[in-house]
Design a protein around this motif. Structure first.
Motif, PDB file in Angstrom:
ATOM      1  N   ASP A  94      52.993  14.093   1.149  1.00 23.83           N
ATOM      2  CA  ASP A  94      52.705  15.326   1.888  1.00 23.83           C
ATOM      3  C   ASP A  94      51.924  15.020   3.161  1.00 23.83           C
ATOM      4  N   THR A  95      50.922  14.144   3.041  1.00 21.68           N
ATOM      5  CA  THR A  95      50.082  13.784   4.193  1.00 21.68           C
ATOM      6  C   THR A  95      50.889  13.057   5.263  1.00 21.68           C
ATOM      7  N   ILE A  96      51.776  12.154   4.858  1.00 16.74           N
ATOM      8  CA  ILE A  96      52.601  11.400   5.821  1.00 16.74           C
ATOM      9  C   ILE A  96      53.486  12.349   6.624  1.00 16.74           C
ATOM     10  N   VAL A  97      54.100  13.318   5.936  1.00 17.99           N
ATOM     11  CA  VAL A  97      54.964  14.271   6.628  1.00 17.99           C
ATOM     12  C   VAL A  97      54.161  15.094   7.626  1.00 17.99           C
ATOM     13  N   ARG A  98      52.983  15.531   7.228  1.00 20.90           N
ATOM     14  CA  ARG A  98      52.154  16.347   8.118  1.00 20.90           C
ATOM     15  C   ARG A  98      51.736  15.556   9.358  1.00 20.90           C
ATOM     16  N   ARG A  99      51.442  14.294   9.189  1.00 21.95           N
ATOM     17  CA  ARG A  99      51.063  13.463  10.345  1.00 21.95           C
ATOM     18  C   ARG A  99      52.224  13.289  11.307  1.00 21.95           C
ATOM     19  N   LYS A 100      53.424  13.102  10.760  1.00 13.84           N
ATOM     20  CA  LYS A 100      54.603  12.985  11.627  1.00 13.84           C
ATOM     21  C   LYS A 100      54.828  14.267  12.418  1.00 13.84           C
ATOM     22  N   CYS A 101      54.565  15.402  11.769  1.00 11.44           N
ATOM     23  CA  CYS A 101      54.696  16.687  12.469  1.00 11.44           C
ATOM     24  C   CYS A 101      53.669  16.781  13.601  1.00 11.44           C
ATOM     25  N   MET A 102      52.456  16.370  13.302  1.00 14.97           N
ATOM     26  CA  MET A 102      51.364  16.511  14.267  1.00 14.97           C
ATOM     27  C   MET A 102      51.545  15.605  15.478  1.00 14.97           C
ATOM     28  N   ASP A 103      52.061  14.383  15.254  1.00 20.20           N
ATOM     29  CA  ASP A 103      52.185  13.461  16.391  1.00 20.20           C
ATOM     30  C   ASP A 103      53.514  13.613  17.134  1.00 20.20           C
ATOM     31  N   GLY A 104      54.351  14.543  16.664  1.00 24.14           N
ATOM     32  CA  GLY A 104      55.559  14.873  17.413  1.00 24.14           C
ATOM     33  C   GLY A 104      56.730  13.933  17.218  1.00 24.14           C
ATOM     34  N   THR A 105      56.661  13.002  16.262  1.00 23.62           N
ATOM     35  CA  THR A 105      57.766  12.058  16.061  1.00 23.62           C
ATOM     36  C   THR A 105      58.887  12.647  15.192  1.00 23.62           C
ATOM     37  N   LEU A 106      58.585  13.719  14.486  1.00 20.72           N
ATOM     38  CA  LEU A 106      59.561  14.310  13.578  1.00 20.72           C
ATOM     39  C   LEU A 106      60.442  15.312  14.323  1.00 20.72           C
ATOM     40  N   LYS A 107      61.749  15.145  14.209  1.00 15.72           N
ATOM     41  CA  LYS A 107      62.672  16.049  14.898  1.00 15.72           C
ATOM     42  C   LYS A 107      63.090  17.237  14.029  1.00 15.72           C
ATOM     43  N   LEU A 108      63.186  17.030  12.722  1.00 11.76           N
ATOM     44  CA  LEU A 108      63.567  18.130  11.825  1.00 11.76           C
ATOM     45  C   LEU A 108      62.672  18.139  10.592  1.00 11.76           C
ATOM     46  N   LEU A 109      62.160  19.310  10.241  1.00 13.82           N
ATOM     47  CA  LEU A 109      61.349  19.502   9.050  1.00 13.82           C
ATOM     48  C   LEU A 109      62.032  20.538   8.164  1.00 13.82           C
ATOM     49  N   TYR A 110      62.437  20.121   6.959  1.00 10.52           N
ATOM     50  CA  TYR A 110      63.062  21.034   6.006  1.00 10.52           C
ATOM     51  C   TYR A 110      61.995  21.619   5.083  1.00 10.52           C
ATOM     52  N   ILE A 111      62.077  22.921   4.833  1.00  7.19           N
ATOM     53  CA  ILE A 111      61.014  23.589   4.098  1.00  7.19           C
ATOM     54  C   ILE A 111      61.587  24.805   3.370  1.00  7.19           C
ATOM     55  N   SER A 112      61.050  25.144   2.194  1.00  7.47           N
ATOM     56  CA  SER A 112      61.516  26.320   1.452  1.00  7.47           C
ATOM     57  C   SER A 112      60.879  27.569   2.045  1.00  7.47           C
ATOM     58  N   PRO A 113      61.476  28.755   1.800  1.00  5.58           N
ATOM     59  CA  PRO A 113      60.868  29.981   2.344  1.00  5.58           C
ATOM     60  C   PRO A 113      59.461  30.225   1.820  1.00  5.58           C
ATOM     61  N   GLU A 114      59.217  29.856   0.554  1.00  2.49           N
ATOM     62  CA  GLU A 114      57.881  30.032  -0.011  1.00  2.49           C
ATOM     63  C   GLU A 114      56.865  29.132   0.682  1.00  2.49           C
ATOM     64  N   LEU A 116      57.200  27.806   3.640  1.00  6.44           N
ATOM     65  CA  LEU A 116      57.112  28.231   5.036  1.00  6.44           C
ATOM     66  C   LEU A 116      56.045  29.310   5.208  1.00  6.44           C
ATOM     67  N   LEU A 117      56.064  30.318   4.349  1.00  6.28           N
ATOM     68  CA  LEU A 117      55.108  31.422   4.473  1.00  6.28           C
ATOM     69  C   LEU A 117      53.673  30.949   4.243  1.00  6.28           C
ATOM     70  N   SER A 118      53.518  30.018   3.296  1.00  4.83           N
ATOM     71  CA  SER A 118      52.153  29.529   3.029  1.00  4.83           C
ATOM     72  C   SER A 118      51.635  28.631   4.146  1.00  4.83           C
ATOM     73  N   GLU A 119      52.535  27.956   4.883  1.00  7.61           N
ATOM     74  CA  GLU A 119      52.126  27.044   5.960  1.00  7.61           C
ATOM     75  C   GLU A 119      52.088  27.730   7.322  1.00  7.61           C
ATOM     76  N   LEU A 120      52.514  28.966   7.377  1.00  6.36           N
ATOM     77  CA  LEU A 120      52.592  29.662   8.657  1.00  6.36           C
ATOM     78  C   LEU A 120      51.258  29.680   9.420  1.00  6.36           C
ATOM     79  N   PRO A 121      50.142  30.001   8.757  1.00  5.33           N
ATOM     80  CA  PRO A 121      48.875  30.042   9.505  1.00  5.33           C
ATOM     81  C   PRO A 121      48.274  28.662   9.760  1.00  5.33           C
ATOM     82  N   PHE A 122      48.818  27.631   9.149  1.00  2.31           N
ATOM     83  CA  PHE A 122      48.192  26.309   9.204  1.00  2.31           C
ATOM     84  C   PHE A 122      49.056  25.309   9.983  1.00  2.31           C
TER      85      PHE A 122
END
Length: 607
Positions: A94-114, A116-122
């Protein structure tokens, strides 16, 4: 153009399919869109290419963990940075994926609707989102209202990210579902892109009124005739999946069972065995399939009738995703209709689901080209028959069935229209069941009036009477049968009526038309003449063996390395240089460099 160079570099294609380029350009320009394309029609490229081209990370809302896993593996195999964020991950992943998102190296992030809603504010507020893609968007309508309410809350995306384009994609949605998708997502100015729903490589066949034994024998003959071809058998109940799985195994056919009653580990294991080609058949409820991108499924059998044409089309679409010929068979009976009608009655959208079931029944009972009915349902007309369905190959034979229909209607009327189909058959055949004796039905003049017909034949004729509108089943009154005005016309001799000749053959009839063949386009290499040829079957098998080796080394399913369609092309074109190998449709730059040398070496041996 940037998007065309991405198409070639990462995916190995020289041109776009219908509507793909327009969809991609709409998203690149910041617009919202609703995309309807058949399974295997290239929906994923519509958001994957702009995700690569645009700065930031594309967020793909996906309903199933298995679907996310498949998509991520496929993208990585093409050299594209992609990850999934879901509840199955441990803290480190989980931490590795979040770091890739933060540093902009990730082009696509797959996520469930549940999630998605929990991560929306964060997380989503802290990264640059290039676009939102809602995959399998029909779930917004079909699941959101009944048991996955998070789908009805996705309009928050336009509220929280007003400048980010939103794309909804699905292979199956009628007009009502399309409008519901737009409403639920809050898309006020979305463009609709609707590609042809025609899948000409799929043969369509319906079998009516088969007994359990007849179904089993047909399935056995069907599967044995396709010893190297993967297939799916869909059932309404868990019990049936287990029964068929046990039957196939007893006959020496490798199969697995998949349904919601299994543990997550058991389901994952069954899915992996099928994806990796370790077993030939999966016997499953509708819980299986949406997360499968397996391109070499060659057939789909429905052991029971699905609840709607959307469900049916979605499920048969899992066959022949590579464009090569594939077969579909649908069994259905009166018992299926009674059970599905009860499901519709108990659902959150009773009238809508009853209407969808009625349209599914009309498809199954059709005496005209089945493909034309399917396409018409999705708002697409075809001006000719398909020559690749059972009705086109063998039009149904009919006879004057007025006498049989009058017998059945008379039995119904003389009981005060207060009995169910099983009791009707008992009266007509003269069976003194407890119900018949208790109510004195054995004293009726219709008792035993036609005992020479089998129980199965009478059930079939009653089903045909239901479809023709001579009777109706009152599902809200314990499934009793009532005579309609049309039925009274036949009962009192004002009209005659025909019935279809019953056919319960357990062997496939030889097809009148030749099965479609996979077309392999020639390739043009600068400085050399166009290259094509005749497919070498032994070379295809050798390439398939090499593909399996590569897949096992990397932990991928074989079809993620290369699809069957690419292997057929290689066995036909037979490229003997790395440059020529890279020109074959479906082979991008990453895969050419990764696998080219090994595959070319095998091809050279055969050439």
């Amino acid at each position: 153009m940037v998007i065309k160079s991405i198409l070639k570099q990462y995916f190995g294609y020289d041109s776009f399919r219908q509507n793909q380029e327009q969809v991609i350009q709409t998203v690149m320009d910041g617009g919202d869109c609703v995309v309807l394309m058949p399974t295997g029609g290239g929906k994923s490229l519509c958001y994957q290419i702009p995700a690569i081209a645009l700065p930031g990370t594309a967020v793909v809302v996906s309903p199933l963990i298995s679907l996310m896993k498949d998509q991520v593996e496929t993208l990585r195999a093409n050299g594209i940075e992609a990850e999934a964020l879901n509840s199955s991950m441990d803290f480190t992943a989980d931490t590795i994926v979040r770091r890739k998102c933060m540093d902009g190296t990730l082009k696509l992030l797959y996520i469930s609707p549940e999630k998605l809603l929990s991560e929306l504010p964060f997380l989503l507020k802290q990264i640059k989102v290039s676009l939102f893609a809602i995959d399998e968007a029909h779930c917004i309508s079909q699941w959101g209202h009944d048991f996955r309410p998070e789908y009805t809350q996705l309009d928050v995306l336009k509220k929280e990210f007003p400048g980010v384009p939103v794309m909804a994609l699905t292979a199956t949605a009628d007009k009502v579902t399309r409008q519901d998708i737009v409403k639920q997502l809050g898309l006020t100015d979305a463009r609709f892109f609707i590609s042809s729903f025609d899948r000409p490589n799929l043969s369509l066949s319906v079998k009516r009124g088969y007994t359990t034994k007849e179904k089993e024998l047909f399935i056995l003959n069907f599967v044995k005739a396709r010893p190297l071809e993967s297939g799916i058998i869909y059932c309404l109940s868990r019990k049936n999946t287990e029964k068929i799985d046990k039957f196939l195994k007893s006959k020496g056919i490798s199969s697995v069972v998949y349904h919601a009653g299994l543990t997550a580990m058991e389901r994952n294991q069954a899915q992996e065995q099928f994806k990796q080609d370790y077993v030939q058949v999966v016997c499953a409820t509708i819980a299986f399939g949406m997360g499968i991108d397996k391109s070499n499924v060659r057939w789909v059998i429905h052991y029971n009738m699905p609840k709607s044409i959307e469900s049916f089309y979605q499920e048969i679409g899992r066959a022949g995703r590579d464009g090569a010929p594939a077969d579909t068979v649908l069994f259905y009976s009166l018992a299926d209709i009674v059970q599905l009608s009860q499901f519709a009655k108990e659902s959150g959208q009773q009238e809508l689901n009853k209407d969808k079931l009625r349209q599914m029944q009309e498809y199954a009972e059709s005496g005209v080209c089945r493909r034309r009915i399917l396409l018409n349902y999705f708002g697409e007309q075809m001006d000719h028959d398909c020559d690749n369905c059972d009705v086109c190959d063998n039009p149904p034979r009919r006879f004057d069935g007025t006498r049989y229909i009058q017998m059945a209607l008379s039995a119904i009327r003389r009981t005060g229209e207060a009995i169910r189909t099983a009791t009707i058959v008992e009266i007509l055949k003269g069976i003194p069941s407890p119900t018949v004796r208790r109510f004195g039905y054995d004293k009726l003049v219709t008792f035993g009036v036609c005992s020479e017909l089998s129980t199965n034949d009478w059930q079939d004729y009653l089903l045909q009477m239901l479809q023709m509108g001579f009777v109706e089943i009152r599902y809200d009154q314990n499934n009793i049968v009532k005579i309609t005005p049309s039925g009274e016309d036949v009962l009192f001799g004002r009209k005659s009526a025909q019935l279809c000749v019953i056919d319960r053959s357990t062997k496939e009839e030889p097809r009148k038309k030749k099965r479609l063949h996979l077309e392999i386009p020639s390739i043009t290499i600068p400085g050399l003449p166009p290259t094509s040829g005749v497919e070498d079957a032994k070379l295809f098998e050798a390439l398939r063996d090499l593909r399996r080796q590569c897949a096992e080394e990397e932990g991928f399913p074989p079809y993620i390395v290369f699809s069957d369609k690419v292997l057929h092309a290689l066995a036909t074109i037979k490229p003997t240089t790395l440059e020529a190998f890279g020109y074959v449709s479906g082979i991008g730059e990453h895969k050419k460099n990764k696998y080219g040398t090994r595959f070319v070496a095998v091809i050279r041996k055969y050439v």
